[in-house]
Scaffold this motif. Structure first.
Motif, short mmCIF file in Angstrom:
data_model
loop_
_atom_site.label_atom_id
_atom_site.label_comp_id
_atom_site.label_asym_id
_atom_site.label_seq_id
_atom_site.Cartn_x
_atom_site.Cartn_y
_atom_site.Cartn_z
N LEU A 15 -3.43 8.03 3.63
CA LEU A 15 -3.10 6.60 3.56
C LEU A 15 -1.59 6.39 3.45
O LEU A 15 -1.05 5.43 4.01
CB LEU A 15 -3.81 5.97 2.36
N THR A 16 -0.91 7.31 2.77
CA THR A 16 0.55 7.21 2.67
C THR A 16 1.20 7.30 4.05
O THR A 16 2.06 6.48 4.41
CB THR A 16 1.12 8.33 1.78
N SER A 46 0.36 4.27 6.30
CA SER A 46 1.19 3.12 5.92
C SER A 46 2.63 3.31 6.36
O SER A 46 3.29 2.36 6.79
CB SER A 46 1.13 2.90 4.40
N VAL A 77 -5.07 10.34 -0.34
CA VAL A 77 -3.80 9.71 -0.71
C VAL A 77 -2.71 10.03 0.32
O VAL A 77 -1.97 9.14 0.76
CB VAL A 77 -3.36 10.16 -2.12
N SER A 78 -2.62 11.29 0.73
CA SER A 78 -1.61 11.67 1.72
C SER A 78 -1.86 10.95 3.04
O SER A 78 -0.93 10.47 3.70
CB SER A 78 -1.62 13.18 1.95
N SER A 125 0.84 -1.20 0.00
CA SER A 125 0.00 0.00 0.00
C SER A 125 0.88 1.25 0.00
O SER A 125 0.59 2.23 -0.70
CB SER A 125 -0.92 0.02 1.23
N CYS A 167 0.90 4.06 -2.85
CA CYS A 167 0.61 5.46 -2.54
C CYS A 167 1.74 6.38 -3.00
O CYS A 167 1.49 7.50 -3.46
CB CYS A 167 0.38 5.62 -1.03
N LEU A 194 -9.72 5.02 -1.44
CA LEU A 194 -9.71 6.21 -2.29
C LEU A 194 -11.08 6.42 -2.94
O LEU A 194 -11.55 7.56 -3.06
CB LEU A 194 -8.63 6.08 -3.36
N LEU A 220 1.15 6.94 -6.56
CA LEU A 220 0.03 7.87 -6.76
C LEU A 220 0.44 9.31 -6.48
O LEU A 220 0.05 10.22 -7.21
CB LEU A 220 -1.14 7.48 -5.85
N ALA A 269 -5.75 -0.05 -1.07
CA ALA A 269 -5.82 1.40 -1.26
C ALA A 269 -7.02 1.84 -2.08
O ALA A 269 -7.65 2.86 -1.77
CB ALA A 269 -4.53 1.88 -1.92
#
Length: 305
Positions: free
Chosen positions: A181-182, A185, A178-179, A46, A50, A230, A53, A226
């Protein structure tokens, strides 16, 4: 909310819950990998997905802005810990033949979210919502007493995802999907590495040893993790929470049907009784949402004198 945005919002949110509903079958394809190895793979892949992405969408400036705010960083770390608990318990439940119990956790989750709103955010709730909460509590008690088993998988999933959603609401638009989840993770990378070391020293790592198909599925675990998150974020921006609440029940329904009809998990009479009471609570909850939505529409349509 613009009407043109609503069909897209329903499609995004519906796609997210549809994917979450079939995840048990996907993770069963990863056997003989165990839940600890799979969750470590979800975290690692993930994070890689990310990063890609962020590069494609040129989102590095957004994430750097978040990193400069220690308070937001702290919330993302806590969110990461909660989503880790959710992933780990879900995988343990799925791979130990308890998909039905995982569905119970997600049936109860919307009602638990309302309780968090009351006791943490000091929100007021309607009478029917209190009725739904009371019925859900009775259902849990019935399952514990009649089935002689504490539903720790269901309650852990409910608590972890409910508080995770509360944190997401608290940090709001300051952290994009996205930020967020980044960073979540990223905080879990040390945990994933430790888990892989322990797995390697005990049962042995299966990644790369079970053929090309199995390896591909493990690599895809990051995308499978992910993408629904999203899609959900995209849907939540376009439709109101009432509609989200309705669509949300797709996931536990699909998981319940998977457990009973496909995996043939045992459903003794005591468990049926507990689930039926839960479904009554859910029905009361949905009726309340429909009534509230209807009142909201009438208020908006009432002409101003």
């Amino acid at each position: 909310m613009e009407r043109t945005q609503q069909p897209a919002g329903v499609a995004y949110a519906g796609g997210a819950y549809l994917l979450w509903g079939v995840l048990p079958l996907y993770f069963l394809l990863l056997v003989p990998s165990g839940p600890w190895e799979i969750v470590a793979a979800r975290v690692l892949f993930s994070f890689v997905f990310c990063l890609l992405l962020l590069t494609i969408t040129r989102g590095w400036r957004r994430i750097i802005a978040i990193i400069r705010q220690p308070r937001l960083l702290g919330w993302t770390a806590l969110a990461g810990a909660l989503i880790y608990v959710n992933w780990q318990v879900f995988l343990i439940g799925t791979l130990s033949g308890n998909v039905v119990e995982t569905s119970l956790g997600y049936f109860i989750n919307p009602i638990a979210t309302v309780l968090l709103g009351v006791f943490v955010l000091h929100e007021r709730i309607r009478r029917l919502q209190w009725v739904a909460i009371g019925i859900a509590v009775i259902a849990v008690v019935v399952i514990i007493v009649a089935y002689a088993s504490f539903p720790w998988i269901a309650l852990s999933l409910t608590a972890s995802f409910g508080i995770y959603g509360l944190i997401k609401k608290k940090i709001g638009p300051a952290v994009d999907a996205v930020s967020g989840l980044t960073l979540e993770s990223f905080w879990l990378l040390p945990v994933a590495v430790v888990q892989l070391i322990i797995v390697a020293q005990t049962t042995g790592i299966t990644f790369g040893t079970e053929g090309a198909w199995h390896t591909s599925l493990m690599l895809f675990a990051g995308i499978a993790t992910a993408v629904p998150l999203l899609l959900f974020a995209a849907g939540a921006r376009r439709i109101n929470l009432t509609v989200i609440g309705m669509i949300q029940f797709m996931t536990p329904i699909m998981q319940f049907l998977t457990g009973v009809l496909i995996l043939h998990e045992p459903m003794p009479a005591e468990r049926w009784i507990g689930f039926i009471i839960v479904w009554i609570a859910v029905l009361v909850f949905v009726v309340d949402l429909l009534i509230a939505a209807g009142r909201g529409r009438r208020i908006r349509l009432t002409p101003i004198a």
